[in-house]
Design an enzyme around this catalytic site. Structure first.
Site, mmCIF file in Angstrom:
data_model
loop_
_atom_site.group_PDB
_atom_site.id
_atom_site.type_symbol
_atom_site.label_atom_id
_atom_site.label_comp_id
_atom_site.label_asym_id
_atom_site.label_seq_id
_atom_site.Cartn_x
_atom_site.Cartn_y
_atom_site.Cartn_z
ATOM 1 N N LYS A 207 40.236 72.147 38.976
ATOM 2 C CA LYS A 207 39.093 71.246 39.175
ATOM 3 C C LYS A 207 39.590 69.815 39.037
ATOM 4 O O LYS A 207 40.074 69.414 37.982
ATOM 5 C CB LYS A 207 37.999 71.534 38.156
ATOM 6 C CG LYS A 207 36.822 70.568 38.279
ATOM 7 C CD LYS A 207 35.686 70.911 37.342
ATOM 8 C CE LYS A 207 34.589 69.860 37.450
ATOM 9 N NZ LYS A 207 33.475 70.137 36.537
ATOM 10 N N LYS B 141 36.482 61.335 33.536
ATOM 11 C CA LYS B 141 36.850 62.702 33.158
ATOM 12 C C LYS B 141 38.332 62.995 33.422
ATOM 13 O O LYS B 141 38.749 64.140 33.476
ATOM 14 C CB LYS B 141 35.940 63.692 33.900
ATOM 15 C CG LYS B 141 34.456 63.510 33.553
ATOM 16 C CD LYS B 141 33.589 64.668 34.048
ATOM 17 C CE LYS B 141 32.141 64.518 33.571
ATOM 18 N NZ LYS B 141 31.295 65.669 33.949
ATOM 19 N N LYS C 73 38.201 73.244 43.265
ATOM 20 C CA LYS C 73 37.040 72.370 43.418
ATOM 21 C C LYS C 73 37.472 70.921 43.382
ATOM 22 O O LYS C 73 38.223 70.564 42.476
ATOM 23 C CB LYS C 73 36.074 72.663 42.268
ATOM 24 C CG LYS C 73 34.891 71.738 42.163
ATOM 25 C CD LYS C 73 34.115 72.052 40.918
ATOM 26 C CE LYS C 73 32.955 71.116 40.785
ATOM 27 N NZ LYS C 73 32.205 71.330 39.566
HETATM 28 C C1 PBG Z 1 30.352 69.523 35.240
HETATM 29 C C2 PBG Z 1 30.214 69.921 36.658
HETATM 30 C C3 PBG Z 1 30.294 69.029 37.724
HETATM 31 C C4 PBG Z 1 30.078 69.770 38.879
HETATM 32 C C5 PBG Z 1 29.864 71.098 38.506
HETATM 33 N N1 PBG Z 1 29.965 71.174 37.121
HETATM 34 C C6 PBG Z 1 30.481 67.573 37.740
HETATM 35 C C7 PBG Z 1 31.529 66.958 36.945
HETATM 36 O O1 PBG Z 1 32.544 67.577 36.602
HETATM 37 O O2 PBG Z 1 31.346 65.791 36.612
HETATM 38 C C8 PBG Z 1 30.068 69.169 40.257
HETATM 39 C C9 PBG Z 1 29.456 69.953 41.339
HETATM 40 C C10 PBG Z 1 29.163 69.186 42.556
HETATM 41 O O3 PBG Z 1 29.510 67.995 42.712
HETATM 42 O O4 PBG Z 1 28.549 69.782 43.441
HETATM 43 N N2 PBG Z 1 30.683 70.504 34.350
#
Ligand code: PBG
Length: 304
Positions: free
Chosen positions: A174, A196, A227
């Protein structure tokens, strides 16, 4: 034709909150559902052949704290949503998000002290969150937090609580991505300070994704995920080549919105571009795709 797309390849993300069904300003075409609306929408997705949904809560400000305790409240929004969904649609697979950001007053996925993320203390809270979700009936827990060691800790905690049957879909690779902006608007979960980048991955790194994969496999992940999806097709291929586990990809909110807004403006053909984007993600090596277009695509696939 080497690659096919069917409703069975898709997972529909759904947003839930306390209150009535309402449109999400940062994600046109998506809604924040009431419990009742959620059950109905999930049922419609399932009837179209979509096997699974993944839930994201918008938590009221009053319940957000620096320790994110609400994430393991068994009477909380997500446990109630899981119970309602499993009761109405027993064969629908319910996937839950394991991360603190919706519940954390700081907006981070982990606990924060003096501006730093507390990895190990966060993992303990994540375990309580996942066990609470499993007890409510979640089939798969999906840690999106990116703390180190959380997959192994979750596996142990779930097993110790008698939830050996609950699977772990790990957000393995991610990335710290600007494509998440619209999602944070949907949950009102933007970090209050900092970013983050100390826990999510550097978009410039691909080999690191293989290292994360190896760790997740050793720790007991059942499925691994990349992701965002579209800008990281090479990473999807890389994981596909390096694991026998199912590989998932998440077409995130920014990817959704780029297609949606260009189509709204009349600049591209939405149905065709959506289809091509998803076939591309599968061609790269994804076995299944989390996408806000799931219901829309499943409906058109059904009609053919
Ligand atoms: C946070 C989380 C995020 C998404 C899914 N879970 C955002 C982030 O990490 O700030 C993003 C999903 C999307 O943009 O469709 N745990």
């Amino acid at each position: 034709r080497e690659t096919t797309l069917s409703p069975g390849d898709l997972v529909q993300p759904l947003f839930v909150h306390e209150g009535g069904d309402e449109p999400i300003a940062s994600m046109p075409g998506c809604r924040r559902w009431s419990l009742e609306g959620l059950v109905k929408e999930a049922g419609e997705c399932h009837a179209l052949g979509i096997p699974a949904v993944v839930l994201f809560p918008k938590i009221e400000d009053a319940l957000k704290t620096s320790q994110a305790e609400e994430c393991h409240n068994e009477g909380g929004l997500i446990p109630r949503a899981i119970r309602a969904l499993k009761k109405a649609h027993p064969s629908l697979v319910v996937i839950t998000d394991v991360a603190l950001d919706p519940y954390n007053a700081d907006g981070h996925d982990g606990l924060v002290r003096d501006g730093k993320i507390l990895n190990d203390e966060t993992v303990e809270v994540l375990c309580r969150q996942a066990v609470c979700q499993a007890a409510a009936g979640a089939d798969i827990v999906a840690p999106s937090d990116m703390m180190d060691g959380r997959v192994g800790a979750l596996r142990q905690a779930l097993d110790a609580a008698g939830h050996e049957q609950v699977s772990i879909l790990s957000y393995t690779a991610k990335y710290a991505s600007a494509y998440y902006g619209p999602f944070r608007g949907a949950l009102d979960s933007s970090p209050k300070s900092g970013d983050k980048k100390t826990y999510q991955m550097d978009p410039a790194n691909a080999r690191e994704a293989v290292r994360e994969l190896t760790l997740d496999e050793d720790e007991g992940a059942d499925m691994v995920m990349v992701k965002p999806a579209g800008p990281y097709l090479d990473v999807i291929s890389l994981l596909r080549e390096n694991t026998t586990l199912p590989v998932a990809a998440y077409q995130v909110s920014g990817e959704y919105l780029m297609i949606k807004s260009a189509a709204e403006a009349g600049w591209i053909n939405e149905a065709q571009v959506v289809r091509e984007s998803l076939v591309g993600i599968k061609r790269a090596g994804a076995d299944f795709v989390l996408t806000y277009f799931a219901k829309e695509v499943a409906a058109t696939l059904r009609a053919e």
